[in-house]
Every structure is written in structure tokens, then in C-alpha cells.
Write a protein that holds these residues in place. Sequence first.
Motif, PDB file in Angstrom:
ATOM      1  N   GLN A 100       8.913  10.371   7.712  1.00  0.00           N
ATOM      2  CA  GLN A 100       9.009  11.802   8.012  1.00  0.00           C
ATOM      3  C   GLN A 100       8.531  12.670   6.864  1.00  0.00           C
ATOM      4  O   GLN A 100       8.218  13.833   7.062  1.00  0.00           O
ATOM      5  CB  GLN A 100      10.453  12.173   8.343  1.00  0.00           C
ATOM      6  N   SER A 101       8.491  12.105   5.664  1.00  0.00           N
ATOM      7  CA  SER A 101       8.167  12.914   4.497  1.00  0.00           C
ATOM      8  C   SER A 101       7.321  12.131   3.508  1.00  0.00           C
ATOM      9  O   SER A 101       7.703  11.044   3.089  1.00  0.00           O
ATOM     10  CB  SER A 101       9.467  13.373   3.817  1.00  0.00           C
ATOM     11  N   ILE A 102       6.186  12.705   3.169  1.00  0.00           N
ATOM     12  CA  ILE A 102       5.360  12.169   2.090  1.00  0.00           C
ATOM     13  C   ILE A 102       4.787  13.357   1.340  1.00  0.00           C
ATOM     14  O   ILE A 102       4.323  14.316   1.943  1.00  0.00           O
ATOM     15  CB  ILE A 102       4.243  11.232   2.583  1.00  0.00           C
ATOM     16  N   THR A 103       4.879  13.286   0.031  1.00  0.00           N
ATOM     17  CA  THR A 103       4.339  14.350  -0.809  1.00  0.00           C
ATOM     18  C   THR A 103       2.955  13.922  -1.270  1.00  0.00           C
ATOM     19  O   THR A 103       2.808  12.884  -1.919  1.00  0.00           O
ATOM     20  CB  THR A 103       5.256  14.594  -2.023  1.00  0.00           C
ATOM     21  N   LEU A 104       1.955  14.707  -0.922  1.00  0.00           N
ATOM     22  CA  LEU A 104       0.583  14.453  -1.363  1.00  0.00           C
ATOM     23  C   LEU A 104       0.315  15.379  -2.541  1.00  0.00           C
ATOM     24  O   LEU A 104       0.118  16.577  -2.368  1.00  0.00           O
ATOM     25  CB  LEU A 104      -0.400  14.702  -0.220  1.00  0.00           C
ATOM     26  N   HIS A 105       0.342  14.813  -3.743  1.00  0.00           N
ATOM     27  CA  HIS A 105       0.184  15.600  -4.962  1.00  0.00           C
ATOM     28  C   HIS A 105      -1.268  16.024  -5.178  1.00  0.00           C
ATOM     29  O   HIS A 105      -2.196  15.356  -4.717  1.00  0.00           O
ATOM     30  CB  HIS A 105       0.616  14.774  -6.179  1.00  0.00           C
ATOM     31  N   GLU A 106      -1.432  17.096  -5.920  1.00  0.00           N
ATOM     32  CA  GLU A 106      -2.754  17.491  -6.411  1.00  0.00           C
ATOM     33  C   GLU A 106      -3.283  16.302  -7.210  1.00  0.00           C
ATOM     34  O   GLU A 106      -2.560  15.708  -7.997  1.00  0.00           O
ATOM     35  CB  GLU A 106      -2.615  18.735  -7.303  1.00  0.00           C
ATOM     36  N   GLY A 107      -4.508  15.922  -6.980  1.00  0.00           N
ATOM     37  CA  GLY A 107      -5.104  14.764  -7.647  1.00  0.00           C
ATOM     38  C   GLY A 107      -5.574  13.714  -6.653  1.00  0.00           C
ATOM     39  O   GLY A 107      -6.474  12.938  -6.937  1.00  0.00           O
ATOM     40  N   ILE A 108      -4.955  13.702  -5.466  1.00  0.00           N
ATOM     41  CA  ILE A 108      -5.419  12.781  -4.421  1.00  0.00           C
ATOM     42  C   ILE A 108      -6.775  13.269  -3.948  1.00  0.00           C
ATOM     43  O   ILE A 108      -6.929  14.436  -3.602  1.00  0.00           O
ATOM     44  CB  ILE A 108      -4.418  12.712  -3.252  1.00  0.00           C
ATOM     45  N   THR A 109      -7.752  12.379  -3.960  1.00  0.00           N
ATOM     46  CA  THR A 109      -9.104  12.760  -3.553  1.00  0.00           C
ATOM     47  C   THR A 109      -9.503  12.154  -2.211  1.00  0.00           C
ATOM     48  O   THR A 109     -10.311  12.727  -1.498  1.00  0.00           O
ATOM     49  CB  THR A 109     -10.145  12.334  -4.609  1.00  0.00           C
ATOM     50  N   THR A 110      -8.933  10.990  -1.870  1.00  0.00           N
ATOM     51  CA  THR A 110      -9.366  10.274  -0.674  1.00  0.00           C
ATOM     52  C   THR A 110      -8.180   9.851   0.183  1.00  0.00           C
ATOM     53  O   THR A 110      -7.249   9.212  -0.309  1.00  0.00           O
ATOM     54  CB  THR A 110     -10.170   9.011  -1.072  1.00  0.00           C
ATOM     55  N   ILE A 111      -8.251  10.204   1.465  1.00  0.00           N
ATOM     56  CA  ILE A 111      -7.298   9.714   2.453  1.00  0.00           C
ATOM     57  C   ILE A 111      -8.138   8.964   3.477  1.00  0.00           C
ATOM     58  O   ILE A 111      -8.916   9.554   4.223  1.00  0.00           O
ATOM     59  CB  ILE A 111      -6.484  10.851   3.096  1.00  0.00           C
ATOM     60  N   SER A 112      -8.003   7.649   3.463  1.00  0.00           N
ATOM     61  CA  SER A 112      -8.896   6.761   4.205  1.00  0.00           C
ATOM     62  C   SER A 112      -8.542   6.628   5.683  1.00  0.00           C
ATOM     63  O   SER A 112      -7.521   7.123   6.152  1.00  0.00           O
ATOM     64  CB  SER A 112      -8.885   5.375   3.554  1.00  0.00           C
ATOM     65  N   ARG A 113      -9.402   5.894   6.365  1.00  0.00           N
ATOM     66  CA  ARG A 113      -9.307   5.646   7.799  1.00  0.00           C
ATOM     67  C   ARG A 113      -7.923   5.119   8.187  1.00  0.00           C
ATOM     68  O   ARG A 113      -7.436   4.152   7.619  1.00  0.00           O
ATOM     69  CB  ARG A 113     -10.386   4.640   8.191  1.00  0.00           C
ATOM     70  N   LYS A 114      -7.314   5.790   9.139  1.00  0.00           N
ATOM     71  CA  LYS A 114      -6.018   5.411   9.712  1.00  0.00           C
ATOM     72  C   LYS A 114      -4.908   5.272   8.658  1.00  0.00           C
ATOM     73  O   LYS A 114      -3.952   4.539   8.853  1.00  0.00           O
ATOM     74  CB  LYS A 114      -6.142   4.117  10.512  1.00  0.00           C
ATOM     75  N   ALA A 115      -5.017   5.986   7.557  1.00  0.00           N
ATOM     76  CA  ALA A 115      -4.025   5.892   6.486  1.00  0.00           C
ATOM     77  C   ALA A 115      -2.611   6.135   7.003  1.00  0.00           C
ATOM     78  O   ALA A 115      -1.664   5.470   6.588  1.00  0.00           O
ATOM     79  CB  ALA A 115      -4.358   6.865   5.359  1.00  0.00           C
ATOM     80  N   PHE A 116      -2.454   7.093   7.921  1.00  0.00           N
ATOM     81  CA  PHE A 116      -1.140   7.437   8.473  1.00  0.00           C
ATOM     82  C   PHE A 116      -1.104   7.252   9.992  1.00  0.00           C
ATOM     83  O   PHE A 116      -0.312   7.879  10.676  1.00  0.00           O
ATOM     84  CB  PHE A 116      -0.781   8.879   8.105  1.00  0.00           C
ATOM     85  N   ASP A 117      -1.930   6.383  10.514  1.00  0.00           N
ATOM     86  CA  ASP A 117      -2.031   6.141  11.949  1.00  0.00           C
ATOM     87  C   ASP A 117      -0.665   5.790  12.543  1.00  0.00           C
ATOM     88  O   ASP A 117       0.016   4.881  12.081  1.00  0.00           O
ATOM     89  CB  ASP A 117      -3.011   5.001  12.198  1.00  0.00           C
TER      90      ASP A 117
END
Length: 181
Positions: A100-117
Motif C-alpha cells: 500500500q505504501s512505497i516512498t520513491l525518493h528523489e534520485g530514482i531514475t528508472t522504473i522498469s517494465r512491470k515493476a509494480f504490476d
Amino acid sequence: ITLIVVAPFSSLAAKRDKQRSTITYSAPEKLKGLNDEMFGCKILSHKYDKDSGISTITFKGKLTTIGARAFHHSDISAIELPKSVTTIGEEAFAGCINLQSITLHEGITTISRKAFDGCVGITTVSLPSSVTTLDKEAFRGCNIKTVAIGKVFNTIPILYEVFPNVTTLNLQPGIKEIKSN
């Protein structure tokens, strides 16, 4: 020829050896099957507190990648990634229906295919300005209603393909184009 190691180099090596990264997550039990290859860093410890349901994974070095399928189909409900993470690999959190909760911090550059599918518990996502690569299937099967998008994106993938259920979209200045079909 004699090689003399100068003190600054040896102290730099000592500092590098002491660097640690930590992931904290909530789950009904300690996750099994996690290994160094999933993260590109050596796991130093993996502790679970039964009373709170909170686990801490400590890595040797700077963790930059959450590897493909690292938390795939696990029972995590929340996760805090270190600020050093730049890449979330393919299907890294796919099938985590309780997430239900994920913090995506500044610095993440890539969120790949089906990462959170299939992470149907995630209803809000805030993409930091540092994200430059967002696969159109990164959030496939999620129930995301609210999206905040950072200002660095020049072009956003076809929005309804990335977030088909979105009802609220918060855009920052600097976005030049939102693709349509």
C-alpha cells in the motif's frame, strides 16, 4: 620499485568498507529467498521484529538497484528504500497485492517494465523529478487514482497506458508533452 600506500587512500578504502544501505519493510513474516544477486550488494543482515512486523535488511555498500523480481509476490505492505536507489528492476514488486505504501525518493531514475504490476493496494504515486525512464507497464494492474509527476519529464508515455484508473493528476511546471494515441 617500492609501492607506498599513502594514508588518504587507505582511509578512503576504510570509509567505503563501512558504507551501509538499509531497506525497511512491513510484512506478516520475514521474507525468505532474498539474496545478494537481487540487489548487487552483499546482504549483511536481515532482521525481523515479530511484535511490530517490521524488517530491516542491511547491505554492505551503496544499494543502487532493486533487482528483477526481488520482492515479487511477497506479503509486504509498506517499504522504505534507501535514497541511494536509482533503478527499480523488472517485476521487482509485481504481485505484491498487500503493498500500500512505497516512498520513491528523489534520485530514482528508472522504473522498469512491470515493476509494480498487480500491486492493487497502491492508490497514490508520486514520481520524483529524477525519474527519466518510466516503462508504460511499470504500474500495470494497479489501482492508482492519484498521480503527481515531477518536473523533469519532457515527455510522459501515453498516460492512460501507465495509469489507466487515474482520476487526479498533479503536474509540475516543465512538462512539454503528454503523448496520446
